[in-house]
Design a protein around this motif. Structure first.
Motif, PDB file in Angstrom:
ATOM      1  N   ARG A 123       1.039  -1.256  -0.106  1.00 14.48           N
ATOM      2  CA  ARG A 123       0.059   0.106  -0.057  1.00 14.48           C
ATOM      3  C   ARG A 123       0.889   1.336  -0.028  1.00 14.48           C
ATOM      4  NH1 ARG A 123      -3.229  -2.559   3.906  1.00 14.48           N
ATOM      5  NH2 ARG A 123      -2.101  -1.406   5.721  1.00 14.48           N
ATOM      6  N   ASP A 136       0.861   5.047  -2.031  1.00 13.18           N
ATOM      7  CA  ASP A 136      -0.131   6.019  -1.214  1.00 13.18           C
ATOM      8  C   ASP A 136       0.781   6.591  -0.157  1.00 13.18           C
ATOM      9  OD1 ASP A 136      -2.830   7.103  -0.467  1.00 13.18           O
ATOM     10  OD2 ASP A 136      -2.211   5.869   1.219  1.00 13.18           O
ATOM     11  N   SER A 183      -0.600   5.924   3.568  1.00  9.46           N
ATOM     12  CA  SER A 183      -0.035   4.754   3.824  1.00  9.46           C
ATOM     13  C   SER A 183       1.442   4.733   4.295  1.00  9.46           C
ATOM     14  CB  SER A 183      -0.364   3.764   2.744  1.00  9.46           C
ATOM     15  OG  SER A 183      -1.698   3.551   2.624  1.00  9.46           O
TER      16      SER A 183
END
Length: 285
Positions: free
Chosen positions: A46, A50, A53
């Protein structure tokens, strides 16, 4: 689900291959890696795509425990475990990027290096028992506020402090006191949700940043944390106790300092009332 399991399995096999045959069984914690490895791999994946994240990665309790997950008994072994994980992830990415242009491959490699740097630092902190710096948990809180359009609703800030922590070394000695304190930190981390940030501030004190919670659910989380500490082995004939204070971003202030102050005031109020948590602004009867 299948990808994270595949990555964790590849990580396990690669660690076995690196270890001398006579030491392989002791060098790799198969049970821990099988249980927690897939979630570590998922968190890493993740973070590749992102920013939020990636920011949370540094305080993820499983990531900070990579050393024990992978069976690392020294700092060098922890670093090697992270490096091996990076090699496994990179091999999987290269299979996906077989037709990609050179610039795209280079960008992915650079991003993976950044993510692995965060994982490595968190794992070493977890291995050494060193708390994260103030800038990390402040950045996490501020990110949560920005993601909610600046209003900050639904972000709870909890401070948890082990009572009598300052007296423990004098009463029980350094070794016994450290065991009690480490048990406290482990209990706090085990009782929060995986997506919550749990950051140590010295011995016997933890700050929790929990997104997606209103006051009532934050109070429930606080009581769960306090109950986990209460369930630890007795100290001086009684279970250890913790006081917990709660600050809600948007309700108790939009500024980080205001929310920290509100959480501290709530903890002092709970301590004064002789309870773990002040619920709904009133001490429970």
């Amino acid at each position: 689900m299948a990808l994270r399991d595949e990555l964790a399995k590849g990580w396990l096999l690669a660690l076995f291959e690196r270890a001398p045959l006579a030491e392989a069984a002791a060098a790799v914690s198969v049970e821990r890696l099988a249980a927690d490895g897939p979630e570590v791999c998922e968190a890493l994946a993740r973070a590749l795509g992102d920013e939020s994240s990636l920011l949370r990665l540094s305080a993820d309790r499983l990531v900070s425990g990579v050393g024990s997950v992978a069976g690392g008994s020294t700092a060098a072994a922890v670093v090697e475990a992270v490096d091996v994980l990076g090699e496994v992830v990179w091999a999987a990415l290269r299979r996906e990027l077989v037709d990609a242009e050179g610039d795209e491959v280079a960008a992915v490699a650079e991003r993976l290096a950044v993510v692995l740097g965060v994982v490595r630092a968190a794992a070493l902190r977890g291995f050494a028992g060193v708390e994260a710096g103030d800038d990390e948990w402040l950045a996490m809180l501020e990110l949560e506020v920005r993601q909610r359009g600046g209003a900050g609703g639904g972000v709870a800030f909890l401070v948890v402090e082990l009572e009598d922590v300052a007296r423990m070394p004098a009463v029980d000695g350094e070794a016994a006191a450290r065991g009690t304190v480490e048990g406290f930190h482990a209990a706090v981390r085990a009782s929060v949700r995986r997506q919550d940030a749990a950051v140590r501030e010295g011995e016997g004190r933890v700050w929790i940043v929990a997104g997606g919670l209103e006051r009532a659910t934050a109070e429930t989380l606080a009581e769960r944390v306090a109950a986990a500490v209460w369930g630890l082995p007795e100290w001086r004939g009684a279970p250890p106790a913790a006081s917990v204070g709660i600050g809600i971003v948007g309700e108790d202030g939009d500024d980080v300092g205001e929310v920290v102050g509100a959480a501290e005031e709530a903890r002092f109020a709970a301590l004064a009332e002789g309870v773990a948590v002040v619920r709904g602004g009133q001490a429970p009867g």
